[in-house]
Design an enzyme around this catalytic site. Sequence first.
Site, PDB file in Angstrom:
ATOM      1  N   HIS A 107      53.298  61.521 -21.996  1.00  0.00           N
ATOM      2  CA  HIS A 107      53.723  61.960 -23.281  1.00  0.00           C
ATOM      3  C   HIS A 107      55.435  62.767 -23.209  1.00  0.00           C
ATOM      4  O   HIS A 107      55.678  63.624 -24.094  1.00  0.00           O
ATOM      5  CB  HIS A 107      52.926  63.054 -23.949  1.00  0.00           C
ATOM      6  CG  HIS A 107      51.705  62.545 -24.560  1.00  0.00           C
ATOM      7  ND1 HIS A 107      51.089  61.686 -24.165  1.00  0.00           N
ATOM      8  CD2 HIS A 107      51.057  63.167 -25.585  1.00  0.00           C
ATOM      9  CE1 HIS A 107      50.052  61.244 -25.095  1.00  0.00           C
ATOM     10  NE2 HIS A 107      49.957  62.200 -25.750  1.00  0.00           N
ATOM     11  N   SER A 133      52.849  51.724 -16.474  1.00  0.00           N
ATOM     12  CA  SER A 133      52.935  50.791 -17.750  1.00  0.00           C
ATOM     13  C   SER A 133      54.341  50.226 -17.787  1.00  0.00           C
ATOM     14  O   SER A 133      54.768  48.815 -18.323  1.00  0.00           O
ATOM     15  CB  SER A 133      52.821  51.678 -19.241  1.00  0.00           C
ATOM     16  OG  SER A 133      53.828  52.681 -19.147  1.00  0.00           O
TER      17      SER A 133
END
Lengths: 220, 220
Positions: free
Chosen positions: B156, B136
Amino acid sequence: MVAPVPEPTPLSLPPALMSAADRERARDARGFMPEAEGLLLHRAALAAAARGPMLEIGGYCGKSAIYLGCAARERDGVLFSVDHHRGSEENQPGQLYCDPEVVDPRSGRLDSLPHFRRTLEAAALEEWVIAIVGTSTLVSAHWRTALSLLFIDGGHTEEAAEADYAGFGRHLDSGGLLAIHDVFPDPADGGQAPYHVYLRALDDGLHEVAATGSMRVLRR
Amino acid sequence: MVAPVPEPTPLSLPPALMSAADRERARDARGFMPEAEGLLLHRAALAAAARGPMLEIGGYCGKSAIYLGCAARERDGVLFSVDHHRGSEENQPGQLYCDPEVVDPRSGRLDSLPHFRRTLEAAALEEWVIAIVGTSTLVSAHWRTALSLLFIDGGHTEEAAEADYAGFGRHLDSGGLLAIHDVFPDPADGGQAPYHVYLRALDDGLHEVAATGSMRVLRR
């Protein structure tokens, strides 16, 4: 009628920077590109990649992504590779360029994505090559990023090739390179759609800087 | 210390528009999202999708892409699904959330891409969902397209979640929706990184419009 082809203007592209192993991987990858054309593409990418992202249309099983991706790795650049990976018209089951090993046995549909992925993994290029899995018209409708190099090798119908040029060519930055594969001025050698895109690009003011076989490189 | 959570402002999201078959496909897809959270995501997407492209970070095996993609199909929109498909930290072989069937037996590496692809194919959503296979941070570095909805469900760790918000949140259009998964105000319920992103978004002036379980939807 065959339109006259302008003489290529020489451009001193840098020499290729691919290891013997990467060249072998590219040669061994499934696809339809002689090594001399791939090396020209690679050298064009070396000239472009430091200036911004590159994009190819038509990733198939990753052969051209090796040539382009090796240049991205050398120059700290990136390649976006657009393909729905369901094959062009001529790759479909029953057609001339269908490779049965690229058909998904579960669905009977062509699926080049697993091959593309393994090719990039084996060449250790996953950090520099980003696959965009979708139709080029849908992707280009939302694309807003300037490109240092655009490589058109997607669908070979007039409609597909024109749409690829129209949709992504406008994002080529000034000085950006446009590479087109399967440019055949003589209809006896192959389909005319890529050649027509090539003529349109010349008409738009791009000029040819290098050519090998059916690979043409133009600069904006 | 647990910071106080503002009361959600009610927003009349449209009712879900998913067939029983699509809902079942979403339930059956591998992943970590209760149906109630998925349906909230779907309803947020119905509210957003007509205004522009949506983007999710963390496609994994396609469960959330069904909820979002069904809304894209209803609204003539599109979802970009960003994932390197090599798994988050907790999905790696030996970790708590590793599914051995998502490991590529050839390489021993996690590979969720074939699962993602089959999930989208079975749901007939390939025309509305575009996979972007890469990290990303690399994708966001080159992203220039305004988004109607951003769904953050990638790595996360604090670093990954913050980078996802920083990299893509700035492209949310005015009125655009930010959905964040795994928001746990109480550390006893789960990791804190998504919750910290949620707090940061509130701090940036977004306001919460809906919440179900750990799914929060904010509006810019």
